[in-house]
Each structure stands twice: as structure tokens, then as C-alpha cells.
Design a protein around this motif. Sequence first.
Motif: not given
Length: 271
Positions: A179-186, A188-208
Motif C-alpha cells: 500500500w505504501l509503495r502504491h501511494v509513493a508511486r502515485l 512520484d508520477t504526479g498523479r496528485i488527485d489519486e495520491a491524496r485519496i490513496a494516502g487516506s486509504r493506506a492510512r485506514h488499511v494499515v491501521e487495521h
Amino acid sequence: MAWSGEPQAAKPGEARRFGTTLTRTEDGWVVDGTKAFATSATGADWAVLLVSLAGPGGARHAAAPESVLLLGCDLRHPSVTVDTSWWDPVGMRATASHVVRFDRTPVPAAWQLGQPGDYVRQSWQAAFIPHYAASFLGAAEGAYDYAIQYVEKQDKGGDPYVQQRVGSMAVDLDTARLWLRHVARLWDTGRIDEARIAGSRARHVVEHLALSTVDHCIRACGARSLVRPSPVERILRDLTFYVRHDNDDHLLATIGRAALGREHDASFFKP
């Protein structure tokens, strides 16, 4: 350090809310009031203050998001004092996130970062959110390392139930890293809008995933893993406290609003 914490709901025993006010001067600004959760307050010389022209609330509770300013503050100024009595949490005791008081603290105009509202308008907080997931992962990795060493030392590796617990931990860690690699890739590749919500998804998933990993560790190793000076005792306290930084219910609802194409706050998860 960046300090925003101005919780507007007093906890039991607190006589007043936290908050700062700003006064414009010819040379810049004057800051009055208090901030909580001021991380590294007793060790840092400088901090970035997230304050609002609309009054108390910082960035998270600002009544007018476009009013939020970022101001550099020299913490060595005599008008800045630290109250170390407030920070007495069940976990994260090794940190120093005290209350800081500002008594007409001057901030020159040259120390202002960006324009009013930039932090909220440009969703800068969203770039900060994945660090929570990284911290959760670090706690989980610590619990996993302890479990592997303990199981081998106690010769419990042949127990099929222990094997299942260890297997679950290994999968949880791999999932969190992916998950963290996925967010970092977004990002790094300038997919900012996707990266913002993916960061929240990673934050949620990794907590659990992290909480699950620590639970598996304790079940595999038994009660002795929670007896000091075992690191698992500290990891459990620290992690269960740290995951309360942002409400996972609000975060998950924000993810849902984004998936439905509805208006959402990717920074502070407000409805």
C-alpha cells in the motif's frame, strides 16, 4: 515542526479551550494563545504555526479555511513558554507533545509561508497523511521481529496455531508495504488527485493491519510479551494511542464519499 493543535472541545478537567488569535502589525503578526499536541516543544528551536485569522481552531477547526496562515516561529523568544504537565498519555510517553503558550509573540512578515488559505486550498495536509501508515507499519514490524525471536527461542515454531499467527503477521506486513509503495508511486508520477485519496486509504488499511499484527504477536507469545521490559508492551500502548490521531470512522466515510464522486475533505475528513 508544524503545530496546528487547537482542540475546541475541552476534555474533563480542562477549564478552557485551546486556541490562538492573530493581530496584524506593521512588521508582521503577533500571536496570542495556546496550542496543544506541540510535538518536540522542549527540543525544537523553530516551529511552523498553523493559525487562523478567524480565531481559535488552527487548521483543522478553522471556521474559514481560506484564513489559515503558516507562520514560522522562533521558539527561543521569551514570550513562548511550554507547559509540560498536560502531556501524560497512556502511550507515546517517549514523545514530547506539550502545551505551548504564546504571550504576544512577534512573527515578522518575512516568516509567513505562502498566502492565506494555501495549506487548505492546495490540500497540503493530504501529503502528510501517509506518514501515519508508515509509523503504524514500523510498530507492526517491531512486534513481528519480537514474535519471530520469541517463538524460535521458546521452540514453539512447530505449533500449527503459532504458525498461523506468524503467517498472518507476514501477510499483514507485506500488504502494508504494498500500500505504501502504491501511494509513493502515485505521488512520484504526479498523479496528485489519486495520491491524496490513496494516502487516506493506506492510512485506514494499515491501521487495521498493524493492530492485527500486534494482536497476533501477543496471542502467539502469550502474556509474558506484555511484561516490561518487553518492547511489545510499549508497542501496544503506543500504537493503540497513535491510531487515534484522526478518527478512522470519519476517514473511511471520506473514502466512501470520494468513491461516490461526492464532495470530500481529503485533509481533515470533515463531512
